[in-house]
Design a protein around this motif. Structure first.
Motif, PDB file in Angstrom:
ATOM      1  N   UNK A  82      17.961  33.833 -18.475  1.00 36.26           N
ATOM      2  CA  UNK A  82      18.866  33.733 -19.619  1.00 36.26           C
ATOM      3  C   UNK A  82      20.155  33.011 -19.248  1.00 36.26           C
ATOM      4  N   UNK A  83      20.790  33.467 -18.185  1.00 39.28           N
ATOM      5  CA  UNK A  83      22.044  32.774 -17.867  1.00 39.28           C
ATOM      6  C   UNK A  83      21.806  31.379 -17.303  1.00 39.28           C
ATOM      7  N   UNK A  84      20.654  31.190 -16.644  1.00 33.06           N
ATOM      8  CA  UNK A  84      20.335  29.820 -16.191  1.00 33.06           C
ATOM      9  C   UNK A  84      20.252  28.900 -17.415  1.00 33.06           C
ATOM     10  N   UNK A  85      19.561  29.379 -18.445  1.00 33.98           N
ATOM     11  CA  UNK A  85      19.420  28.589 -19.663  1.00 33.98           C
ATOM     12  C   UNK A  85      20.791  28.266 -20.250  1.00 33.98           C
ATOM     13  N   UNK A  86      21.621  29.295 -20.364  1.00 33.04           N
ATOM     14  CA  UNK A  86      22.925  29.094 -20.994  1.00 33.04           C
ATOM     15  C   UNK A  86      23.774  28.098 -20.194  1.00 33.04           C
ATOM     16  N   UNK A  91      26.971  23.810 -19.677  1.00 32.07           N
ATOM     17  CA  UNK A  91      27.604  22.961 -18.663  1.00 32.07           C
ATOM     18  C   UNK A  91      26.839  21.659 -18.485  1.00 32.07           C
ATOM     19  N   UNK A  92      25.504  21.781 -18.364  1.00 28.16           N
ATOM     20  CA  UNK A  92      24.695  20.593 -18.090  1.00 28.16           C
ATOM     21  C   UNK A  92      24.406  19.762 -19.335  1.00 28.16           C
ATOM     22  N   UNK A  93      24.616  20.350 -20.502  1.00 31.56           N
ATOM     23  CA  UNK A  93      24.416  19.657 -21.772  1.00 31.56           C
ATOM     24  C   UNK A  93      23.005  19.051 -21.903  1.00 31.56           C
ATOM     25  N   UNK A  94      22.037  19.755 -21.368  1.00 29.02           N
ATOM     26  CA  UNK A  94      20.662  19.272 -21.516  1.00 29.02           C
ATOM     27  C   UNK A  94      20.068  19.819 -22.800  1.00 29.02           C
ATOM     28  N   UNK A  95      18.905  19.233 -23.192  1.00 30.66           N
ATOM     29  CA  UNK A  95      18.268  19.713 -24.412  1.00 30.66           C
ATOM     30  C   UNK A  95      17.555  21.047 -24.153  1.00 30.66           C
ATOM     31  N   UNK A  96      17.114  21.667 -25.249  1.00 36.80           N
ATOM     32  CA  UNK A  96      16.497  22.990 -25.156  1.00 36.80           C
ATOM     33  C   UNK A  96      15.294  22.992 -24.214  1.00 36.80           C
ATOM     34  N   UNK A  97      14.426  21.998 -24.352  1.00 36.12           N
ATOM     35  CA  UNK A  97      13.195  21.982 -23.564  1.00 36.12           C
ATOM     36  C   UNK A  97      13.510  21.995 -22.070  1.00 36.12           C
ATOM     37  N   UNK A 228      20.564  13.490 -11.311  1.00 33.49           N
ATOM     38  CA  UNK A 228      21.986  13.478 -11.660  1.00 33.49           C
ATOM     39  C   UNK A 228      22.791  14.564 -10.967  1.00 33.49           C
ATOM     40  N   UNK A 229      24.103  14.391 -10.953  1.00 37.50           N
ATOM     41  CA  UNK A 229      24.980  15.304 -10.202  1.00 37.50           C
ATOM     42  C   UNK A 229      24.941  16.742 -10.712  1.00 37.50           C
ATOM     43  N   UNK A 230      24.769  16.934 -12.023  1.00 37.32           N
ATOM     44  CA  UNK A 230      24.768  18.312 -12.497  1.00 37.32           C
ATOM     45  C   UNK A 230      23.674  19.130 -11.824  1.00 37.32           C
ATOM     46  N   UNK A 231      22.453  18.546 -11.759  1.00 36.16           N
ATOM     47  CA  UNK A 231      21.338  19.313 -11.206  1.00 36.16           C
ATOM     48  C   UNK A 231      21.516  19.566  -9.717  1.00 36.16           C
TER      49      UNK A 231
END
Ligand SMILES: Nc1ncnc2c1ncn2[C@@H]1O[C@H](COP(=O)(O)O)[C@@H](O)[C@H]1O
Ligand SMILES: Nc1ncnc2c1ncn2[C@@H]1O[C@H](COP(=O)(O)O)[C@@H](O)[C@H]1O
Ligand SMILES: Nc1ncnc2c1ncn2[C@@H]1O[C@H](COP(=O)(O)O)[C@@H](O)[C@H]1O
Ligand code: NA
Ligand code: NA
Ligand code: NA
Lengths: 326, 100, 326, 326, 100, 100
Positions: A82-86, A91-97, A228-231
């Motif tokens: 759950x918190x990973x998803x959030x 923060x990472x602004x990725x899509x839902x999938x 990318x840097x976020x990941x």
């Protein structure tokens, strides 16, 4: 044990060195190769061995000591995805999938990290709870939570029923829990004649397995640029957060130093076999380059090389605090 | 025994699709299929199964009509998100009755 | 030990008997089969094990004792392919391509012969130098020398650059040298828990490996007729000459009896994996029937069955002479 | 040992539990998988190990004690297929092809049953005769007898010559007899260094092998419905009859309790590798669903789980009778 | 080098037939063949080799005449009792002389 | 989705050529390829890789023009010294744009 000493012990263990050798072999484009059937066999052997050995000791475990760590693990199987998803979303602004896919990975367990954590405790002569394999099996449920998030946010995400079934009857669960029951039934006496395979060979076979995992991780690392840097940040910071949570909860649930450390590693690790397969089948929109590279190329080496000493130092410190000295 | 014209449909797909594709083929009513392990490279990048190294190749001998339905099924269900290609070629086979 | 006794010890060792059993199994067309992934794994395991075990002892080695044997090995990596080439050209009257191909094979190392030689010394309790894996890795360079001869005499022979890279980053070199470094770092203490795999299983796994090698050699032996009498002579006489040179140089470079014997076996052996692959890619004109049958079908069995006792008898005699008694 | 105790020992041994775990894994459709090359390797290893270990002890065996058990085994290799054939024809009312096919299966040996029987005797510290592998090799001839029946009754049944050759040079025979000779030659001293592989790992590797065999048997069991009630009865009653005959003859031929038990298991077992291959090639009219399901899906689990205690109880009782007490 | 028309014959059969089929192909005089391990499902139920998991696929490039003889051989010898299918497709290959 | 005509080129070669051939295919600009492990027997005797048991089969779906260039490349570079065969067959595939 001091932090520096544990860094040294971990870094200079045959396991981590074999892992590093695997990375180097791939970087220099060597043709060293562990054939796939051997890899699969070693992976089965390691889980089965841990299950059996846990089972042999399990007779001494009472339900009283087990239920709280089990609840804690189930809590994490829900909370971590759950918190990973959030975090990935906000923060990472990725899509839902992609966010749900990543959640499924970090919410479940990397069996090699789990096995290596156990091996580290054994080599430090740190005892740990016999029911640990059960916790690892429970933690596999994190995959399902990740996929539920996908279904919930996207309307559709393949058939979750199949995934639940596949996870419950999955390789890791069957080997860990089947081994546990087998070990419990045969006991010390029945175990003695098979101990040369399941105990004596364990560390050596794990070394060879880590040689292969180093090669696998290094191949995946080549995709680094794509994520990318976020990941990269996520793949190194998230395990530390999850690890600390796992250790803390484990400690307060009454687990030993060794046990809390291993639970922390379960929490910190990201699945690289079961989750990718389940995610690919149910959330095909998510990009495998991202979740595989993060879990296999970044988090796996990070945990084995850098994470373990951090987690162990933190566990020691916390246990000192809580129990008034190691 | 006289050879009869049939169509050989070949699907190459990432491994995770194997059981699903075979299920769909049985739905369409193929009389049989042959699968093998292959590796490949195409327009898609890394796939979930890639580090485990393999695609699956599925070959099935069918009538032209069924081949249409297979192509249609693969393109409808899998082209959007999965690494999969499909092609067909006319062949001559014995025992036509088997492949009805 | 007397010559007769060493012949007996060698011939009646499980290793040679398993090799012979493999030959027989193939001759009677049995369906006994070691699956390829197992074969590849055992081959990796054996080299890695030798590397690690050498590394664990390496701490005691000084550069002073190492440099001369290293120079001697490098000398042989140049000299053996060169004189092999000249002999095949002048006595065998073969063309440049085939002569250079054979030179590359006899100039480098057969890993199974090398491993079996080490095992023989271990079973005779003959100590040998910890840096031996390094010598085997150096001897791999003989392949490159063979290919240089081809390029030099034929104008073109594929890209030597690739071959140099492939040899340096090749399986054998990475496993031997990677294992060596790993063993050096972990030391005795780190080695203990993996010893059951890398020490205890060594001889048994080698036995199974030789069962397979016997089958492989026997299959290749069927091509016997195609290679002609010169190659049969070359495949049995050349190893003896190279072996004697290796033992002599090793002894005068100050190596122990066991070490000089193993260096002799390195010199005497002909590669059957790395050289064939490199030669096929760079000298396609050369006929694989000739070089493969010679190295795999003739020289490999010759060394294991007949050569070892000869080389050991010579080593003992020479060491008696030089050091005034064994 | 009491019957109840032996049931307990057998049922709760790691071997049987692993077998049952394999069955469960298949029933719940788990993706647990022992890769085929590993399966093949373990199968080779187990037979080779039994051969070698028999050979090491063989020096103490005199021809006087060996010839009668050998004759008894050869008698059974003829008698068991014959009466199996007659029973299937008369009671089961099957056609000649299927009856002969079944005869070939029950007339020969299941190597996993044989190996598990040896392991059970070892775990009960029951000594047995060193020449036992020879008896297993002789019992393989039952296949040929089954195929002769087919040829005799049907006019044609492929080329029996090939089958005789294939059986004599077959995997099992080469590994058992080759191992026996190898063990005989190397003796205790030569065996010591390979003992860690061939003795110490035996029980553990067999456990893993039985995990796989459980999965195989369970997959075959799904065909249950197709074989009909006669074959279910045949697959459970026939082994008991054959087992009792084998034990009785073995005992009167002077074999030890352990030896007679193992001979009984040889008799009771039905081949699931060599016979199916030979039968498919020579009696293609016979239906593999029937003979494979009976031998692999019914008789194999029956023997391992239910049969062993029965056979052991009977052997103990008979030996008590004949030799006046265990 | 000009491509020449040839026929690619594919046989898929249960494993136990592999050596026999290759022997028969050599009798017919094919210039070569390629084999691979495949798995499959067809009209036949369990086969002796099934639990060991595989069929064999044999491909051989031949002239049309030889392809006739191969089809005829397979149907005559193996169709009755064995799990086997055979089909052919016209292809263009280089080095016609090899496949005479 | 309409199937479009393409050419399936199959190369069977001794294993040592695998990386080289794939490199050349990429040079020619194929959109993808599929490889598998096969065994075979042809006009050549023992090969360096033979005792290790295998050839490689490379299949690539391309336009007719590219198929010409592949055939030409194989025959120019490899026919003289290596065990290699190449053939092509017209097929129909979906997603023509992929194989441009
Ligand atoms: N042009 C092609 N020729 C042959 N196989 C291809 C081709 N393109 C793709 N493939 C196969 O199909 C799989 C999926 O392709 P793709 O969806 O393009 O990644 C690849 O991994 C290859 O095995
Ligand atoms: N329609 C089909 N398409 C492709 N392969 C088939 C087909 N039917 C049968 N096969 C293959 O041929 C084998 C034998 O088929 P059968 O004799 O029908 O059991 C199967 O195991 C498959 O590998
Ligand atoms: N006529 C053929 N049909 C099918 N495959 C062939 C044929 N000839 C050769 N091959 C394959 O191509 C490889 C090389 O052939 P060659 O160069 O003739 O030795 C062989 O090992 C086979 O795998
Ligand atoms: Na986790
Ligand atoms: Na040499
Ligand atoms: Na029997």
């Amino acid at each position: 044990m001091e932090t520096l000493e544990i860094i040294r012990v971990n870094l200079l263990s045959p396991l981590v060195l074999a892992f590093v050798l695997g990375i180097i072999a791939t970087l220099v484009k060597s043709d060293v190769e562990i054939p796939e059937p051997i890899y699969k066999f070693l992976s089965l052997y390691l889980l089965f061995s841990i299950g059996i050995r846990g089972g042999v000791e399990l007779a001494t475990v009472s339900f009283a000591e087990f239920w709280l760590p089990a609840v804690v693990t189930m809590f994490m199987a829900v909370a971590i995805p759950t918190w990973s998803y959030l975090i990935v979303r906000s923060v990472g602004r990725m899509d839902v999938a992609n966010a749900a896919a990543i959640a499924a990975h970090y919410g479940s367990v990397s069996s090699v990290t789990f096995v290596a954590a156990i091996s580290l405790m054994e080599s430090l002569n740190q005892p740990f709870e016999a029911y640990i394999p059960t916790l690892a099996a429970l933690a596999e449920w994190g995959i399902i939570v990740g996929l539920f998030i996908a279904r919930w946010r996207m309307g559709t995400a393949g058939s979750i029923g199949d995934v639940v079934r596949d996870t419950l009857a999955g390789r890791s669960v069957i080997l860990l829990m089947g081994g546990l029951v087998l070990g419990l039934i045969i006991g010390e006496d029945g175990y003695a004649p098979i101990a040369p395979v399941f105990t004596d060979l364990f560390r050596g076979f794990l070394t060879i397995f880590l040689l292969e995992m180093g090669m696998v991780a290094a191949r995946q690392l080549r995709e680094f640029a794509k994520v990318g840097p976020f990941m990269v940040g996520f793949g190194t910071v998230m395990p530390v957060i999850n690890g600390i949570v796992g250790i803390t909860l484990g400690t307060f649930a009454g687990m030993s130093l060794g046990g809390a450390f291993i639970l922390g590693c379960i929490a910190a690790s990201a699945s690289y076999i079961d989750a990718p397969a389940a995610v690919r089948a149910t959330i095909p929109q998510a990009n495998p380059s991202i979740y595989l590279t993060a879990s296999l190329g970044i988090t796996l080496p990070f945990n084995l090389i850098v994470g373990f000493p951090i987690y162990f130092a933190y566990t020691s410190w916390l246990h000192g605090l809580v129990n008034g000295g190691m | 025994m006289q050879p009869v014209p049939l169509t050989l449909v070949t699907i190459i797909a990432e491994h995770v699709l194997k059981e699903k594709l075979l299920f769909e083929l049985r739905q369409i009513g193929v009389s049989g299929y042959t699968t093998s392990e292959v590796e490949g490279r195409g327009s898609r990048g890394v796939r979930a199964s890639e580090w485990q190294g393999s695609n699956v190749k599925i070959e099935t001998l069918v009538s032209v009509e069924k081949s249409e339905r297979i192509l249609e099924m693969v393109s409808r269900e899998y082209f959007a998100h999965y690494a999969v290609i499909v092609y067909r070629v006319p062949v001559e086979a014995l025992r036509a009755e088997k492949f009805a």
